[in-house]
Design a protein around this motif. Structure first.
Motif, PDB file in Angstrom:
ATOM      1  N   PHE A 142       0.854  -1.157   0.150  1.00 30.60           N
ATOM      2  CA  PHE A 142       0.275  -0.043   0.180  1.00 30.60           C
ATOM      3  C   PHE A 142       0.791   1.297  -0.141  1.00 30.60           C
ATOM      4  N   VAL A 143       1.987   1.292   0.950  1.00 37.00           N
ATOM      5  CA  VAL A 143       2.802   2.363   1.040  1.00 37.00           C
ATOM      6  C   VAL A 143       3.619   2.836  -0.378  1.00 37.00           C
ATOM      7  N   THR A 144       3.919   1.646  -1.308  1.00 34.94           N
ATOM      8  CA  THR A 144       4.633   1.933  -2.148  1.00 34.94           C
ATOM      9  C   THR A 144       3.561   2.431  -3.385  1.00 34.94           C
ATOM     10  N   ALA A 145       2.462   1.583  -3.472  1.00 32.83           N
ATOM     11  CA  ALA A 145       1.487   2.128  -4.498  1.00 32.83           C
ATOM     12  C   ALA A 145       1.099   3.478  -4.341  1.00 32.83           C
ATOM     13  N   SER A 146       0.779   3.800  -3.041  1.00 28.28           N
ATOM     14  CA  SER A 146       0.481   5.193  -2.791  1.00 28.28           C
ATOM     15  C   SER A 146       1.648   6.188  -3.136  1.00 28.28           C
ATOM     16  N   PHE A 147       2.897   5.922  -2.774  1.00 29.11           N
ATOM     17  CA  PHE A 147       3.877   6.611  -3.273  1.00 29.11           C
ATOM     18  C   PHE A 147       4.212   6.840  -4.967  1.00 29.11           C
ATOM     19  N   VAL A 148       3.777   5.734  -5.393  1.00 29.61           N
ATOM     20  CA  VAL A 148       3.939   5.696  -6.838  1.00 29.61           C
ATOM     21  C   VAL A 148       2.801   6.380  -7.549  1.00 29.61           C
ATOM     22  N   SER A 149       1.641   6.517  -6.979  1.00 27.69           N
ATOM     23  CA  SER A 149       0.431   7.203  -7.378  1.00 27.69           C
ATOM     24  C   SER A 149       0.666   8.842  -7.206  1.00 27.69           C
ATOM     25  N   LEU A 150       1.023   8.956  -6.151  1.00 26.37           N
ATOM     26  CA  LEU A 150       1.035  10.519  -5.684  1.00 26.37           C
ATOM     27  C   LEU A 150       2.511  11.122  -6.820  1.00 26.37           C
ATOM     28  N   LEU A 151       3.336  10.293  -7.068  1.00 26.54           N
ATOM     29  CA  LEU A 151       4.806  10.865  -7.770  1.00 26.54           C
ATOM     30  C   LEU A 151       4.405  10.905  -9.203  1.00 26.54           C
ATOM     31  N   LEU A 152       3.353   9.818  -9.720  1.00 31.54           N
ATOM     32  CA  LEU A 152       2.840  10.134 -11.134  1.00 31.54           C
ATOM     33  C   LEU A 152       2.243  11.236 -11.348  1.00 31.54           C
ATOM     34  N   GLY A 153       1.174  11.586 -10.223  1.00 35.71           N
ATOM     35  CA  GLY A 153       0.459  12.698 -10.439  1.00 35.71           C
ATOM     36  C   GLY A 153       1.379  14.026 -10.524  1.00 35.71           C
ATOM     37  N   LEU A 154       2.170  14.011  -9.654  1.00 33.42           N
ATOM     38  CA  LEU A 154       3.168  15.235  -9.639  1.00 33.42           C
ATOM     39  C   LEU A 154       3.982  15.151 -10.988  1.00 33.42           C
ATOM     40  N   ILE A 155       4.409  14.270 -11.694  1.00 30.95           N
ATOM     41  CA  ILE A 155       5.338  14.515 -12.740  1.00 30.95           C
ATOM     42  C   ILE A 155       4.360  14.856 -13.838  1.00 30.95           C
ATOM     43  N   MET A 156       3.246  14.311 -13.954  1.00 31.27           N
ATOM     44  CA  MET A 156       2.193  14.500 -15.058  1.00 31.27           C
ATOM     45  C   MET A 156       1.766  16.108 -15.008  1.00 31.27           C
ATOM     46  N   VAL A 157       1.305  16.579 -13.744  1.00 30.14           N
ATOM     47  CA  VAL A 157       0.841  17.719 -13.801  1.00 30.14           C
ATOM     48  C   VAL A 157       2.026  18.780 -14.125  1.00 30.14           C
ATOM     49  N   ASN A 158       3.285  18.466 -13.945  1.00 31.60           N
ATOM     50  CA  ASN A 158       4.289  19.405 -14.063  1.00 31.60           C
ATOM     51  C   ASN A 158       4.590  19.367 -15.678  1.00 31.60           C
ATOM     52  N   LEU A 159       4.474  18.252 -16.279  1.00 27.13           N
ATOM     53  CA  LEU A 159       4.673  18.028 -17.788  1.00 27.13           C
ATOM     54  C   LEU A 159       3.562  18.741 -18.417  1.00 27.13           C
ATOM     55  N   LEU A 160       2.385  18.527 -18.106  1.00 26.69           N
ATOM     56  CA  LEU A 160       1.310  19.120 -18.737  1.00 26.69           C
ATOM     57  C   LEU A 160       0.882  20.341 -18.556  1.00 26.69           C
ATOM     58  N   GLN A 161       1.216  20.983 -17.427  1.00 24.91           N
ATOM     59  CA  GLN A 161       0.912  22.190 -16.961  1.00 24.91           C
ATOM     60  C   GLN A 161      -0.359  22.947 -17.247  1.00 24.91           C
ATOM     61  N   PRO A 162      -1.462  22.086 -16.824  1.00 26.22           N
ATOM     62  CA  PRO A 162      -2.773  22.346 -17.458  1.00 26.22           C
ATOM     63  C   PRO A 162      -3.326  23.626 -16.417  1.00 26.22           C
ATOM     64  N   GLY A 163      -2.700  24.284 -15.397  1.00 27.59           N
ATOM     65  CA  GLY A 163      -2.888  25.349 -14.961  1.00 27.59           C
ATOM     66  C   GLY A 163      -2.467  26.546 -15.502  1.00 27.59           C
ATOM     67  N   ALA A 164      -1.206  26.345 -16.036  1.00 25.99           N
ATOM     68  CA  ALA A 164      -0.226  27.448 -16.508  1.00 25.99           C
ATOM     69  C   ALA A 164      -1.146  28.544 -17.274  1.00 25.99           C
ATOM     70  N   ASN A 165      -1.954  28.263 -18.038  1.00 23.92           N
ATOM     71  CA  ASN A 165      -2.870  29.209 -19.040  1.00 23.92           C
ATOM     72  C   ASN A 165      -4.462  29.111 -18.673  1.00 23.92           C
ATOM     73  N   PHE A 166      -4.750  29.030 -17.468  1.00 21.34           N
ATOM     74  CA  PHE A 166      -6.199  28.824 -17.187  1.00 21.34           C
ATOM     75  C   PHE A 166      -7.182  29.823 -17.663  1.00 21.34           C
ATOM     76  N   PRO A 167      -8.031  29.386 -18.737  1.00 20.95           N
ATOM     77  CA  PRO A 167      -8.900  30.337 -19.699  1.00 20.95           C
ATOM     78  C   PRO A 167     -10.014  31.085 -18.624  1.00 20.95           C
ATOM     79  N   GLY A 168     -10.235  30.646 -17.496  1.00 18.93           N
ATOM     80  CA  GLY A 168     -11.392  31.051 -16.992  1.00 18.93           C
ATOM     81  C   GLY A 168     -10.897  32.197 -15.889  1.00 18.93           C
ATOM     82  N   THR A 169     -12.165  32.584 -15.034  1.00 21.98           N
ATOM     83  CA  THR A 169     -11.749  33.574 -13.890  1.00 21.98           C
ATOM     84  C   THR A 169     -11.450  32.823 -12.685  1.00 21.98           C
ATOM     85  N   LEU A 170     -10.476  33.150 -12.204  1.00 28.76           N
ATOM     86  CA  LEU A 170     -10.068  32.551 -10.961  1.00 28.76           C
ATOM     87  C   LEU A 170     -10.915  33.036  -9.817  1.00 28.76           C
TER      88      LEU A 170
END
Length: 428
Positions: free
Chosen positions: A85-113
């Motif tokens: 469980f600990v290993t799987a949680s770490f991998v899942s968290l790390l994958l989310g961190l890597i993907m959000v930095n690669l994709l940058q979905p919030g960098a140019n958010f078109p809506g009103t904050l």
């Protein structure tokens, strides 16, 4: 019957989308009322699931542990389970961190904050060891069952079954009674699951009727990135499954397709619990393993939820143009690893975890308001991922313990016989 049931659920999903879209388009003034009325059907089904979860978990878990034998075996299985469980949680968290930095979905958010001072209304509070431990131990098993606190039920069941093992002669009548309870709850479960297609239709129709499919376009980059990340996580889980279990892992994937669809369409991992347990037993995993590992997984091994926590947290920081160093992001990952384990049973747990974590890193909690409107659509993917992650964990532990029935003993049309003993391996 299994194939027919799957088809019924898929048909229900399609009909739900059609009916929900029609309500959204042609009844604009009554969307909320109609959606609430339709959703009542889904809510009744989820209440039926909640009705059977506590006795089902207790009966199968106590029966399973009581049949294990020595306490050292229980400790060994627990250590292997928590290590996974600990290993799987770490991998899942790390994958989310890597993907959000690669994709940058919030960098140019078109809506009103949203204004940084806006409140989400979520019960945000800092994590503490005291809160986690007091939540872990039930003050009353009756209260734990009434609140469907699976982790607390597990704690009591472990003490109860170990005590039974220490008094084998006196425990025989009680163990027979609990085994009978397990049989009855499995039968009750089969009755409840007959309503699943209707509940799937209602859940999908209500969600689409209230929000419309158009709401997805407002955050299409965020949603697309998140589901792409989920697809990669699924790929990792499948590869690991084939490495550890072998080619027969494909059989497990077929057996859990129904709970996957149920979890996705109802946005509830809990709704898929009975079918997941059944699928694992049909796969050949010993019931003593599956009834122990699976309930623990619902508190400690929510892979989809873990990945969402880092993905959504960094997305909000990007949207507000808050720079976060690698060290800070890793510190957030470590914080989420801990705080996520302390909110089992909390409604909208992932949002609560994210909100409390954002506050600790000076990121506006109001950023959650951007994604709360589509959280149900996101929760569908999270819930399905949690099911496949917990199924894999259970099968792997069963494999490690030598309690996975050989391939030749299984048939493609295996079913759990009504007289199968919850604590014993299910015969082919």
């Amino acid at each position: 019957m299994s194939n027919k049931f799957t088809r019924y659920i898929l048909i229900a999903m399609v009909l739900g989308i059609v009916v929900g879209t029609a309500v959204y388009e042609y009844l604009p003034d009554n969307r909320s009322e109609v959606a609430s009325s339709i959703n009542l059907i889904a809510m009744l089904f989820l209440r039926l699931i909640k009705m059977i979860i506590a006795p089902l978990v207790f009966a199968t878990l106590v029966g399973g542990i009581a049949h294990m034998g020595s306490g050292s075996k229980l400790g060994r299985i627990f250590a292997k389970t928590m290590g996974w469980f600990v290993t799987a949680s770490f991998v899942s968290l790390l994958l989310g961190l890597i993907m959000v930095n690669l994709l940058q979905p919030g960098a140019n958010f078109p809506g009103t904050l949203p204004a940084a001072t806006q409140s989400t209304g979520l019960p945000v509070s800092a994590f503490s060891l005291e809160k986690f431990l007091t939540h872990l131990i039930p003050t009353s098993i009756a209260d734990a069952m009434a609140q469907n606190e699976i982790l607390q039920i597990v704690i009591f069941a472990v003490f109860f079954s170990v005590a039974m093992g220490a008094m084998p002669e006196r425990s025989k009548p009680m163990l027979a009674l609990i085994d009978d309870l397990g049989h009855i709850m499995l039968k009750v479960t089969s009755y409840v699951m007959l309503f699943a297609p209707l509940a799937v239709f209602a859940a999908v129709a209500a969600t689409v009727a209230k929000n419309g499919l158009g709401v997805l376009w407002k955050l299409v980059v965020f949603m697309g990135g998140f589901y792409l990340s989920l697809a990669i996580l699924w790929g990792i889980l499948v590869v690991v499954g084939f490495i550890v279990i072998g080619p027969r892992y494909s059989h497990l994937l077929r057996l859990i397709r129904e709970p996957l669809i149920i979890a996705f369409s109802t946005a509830s991992s809990e709704a898929a619990y009975p079918k997941t347990l059944e699928g694992l037993n049909r796969f050949g995993a010993s019931s003593r393993i599956s009834s122990f590992v699976l309930p623990l997984g619902y508190s400690f091994n929510l892979d989809g939820t873990m990945m969402y926590c880092t993905f959504a947290s960094i997305f909000i920081a990007q949207s507000y143009h808050i720079e976060m160093s690698l060290g800070t992001q890793l510190a957030m990952l470590a914080t989420l690893m801990i705080t996520s384990k302390g909110v089992a049973g909390v409604p909208r747990a992932s949002l609560v975890v994210i909100a409390s974590t954002l506050a600790q890193f000076n990121i506006p909690e109001a950023g959650l308001l951007m994604i709360m409107g589509i959280d149900t659509f996101l929760d569908m993917g999270r819930s399905a991922t949690n099911v496949i992650g917990n199924s894999l964990a259970t099968a792997v532990v069963a494999k490690w313990e030598g309690e996975l029935a050989p391939e030749h003993e299984l048939r493609s049309d295996d079913v759990v016989p009504p007289d199968a003993i919850p604590g014993e391996p299910v015969p082919a």
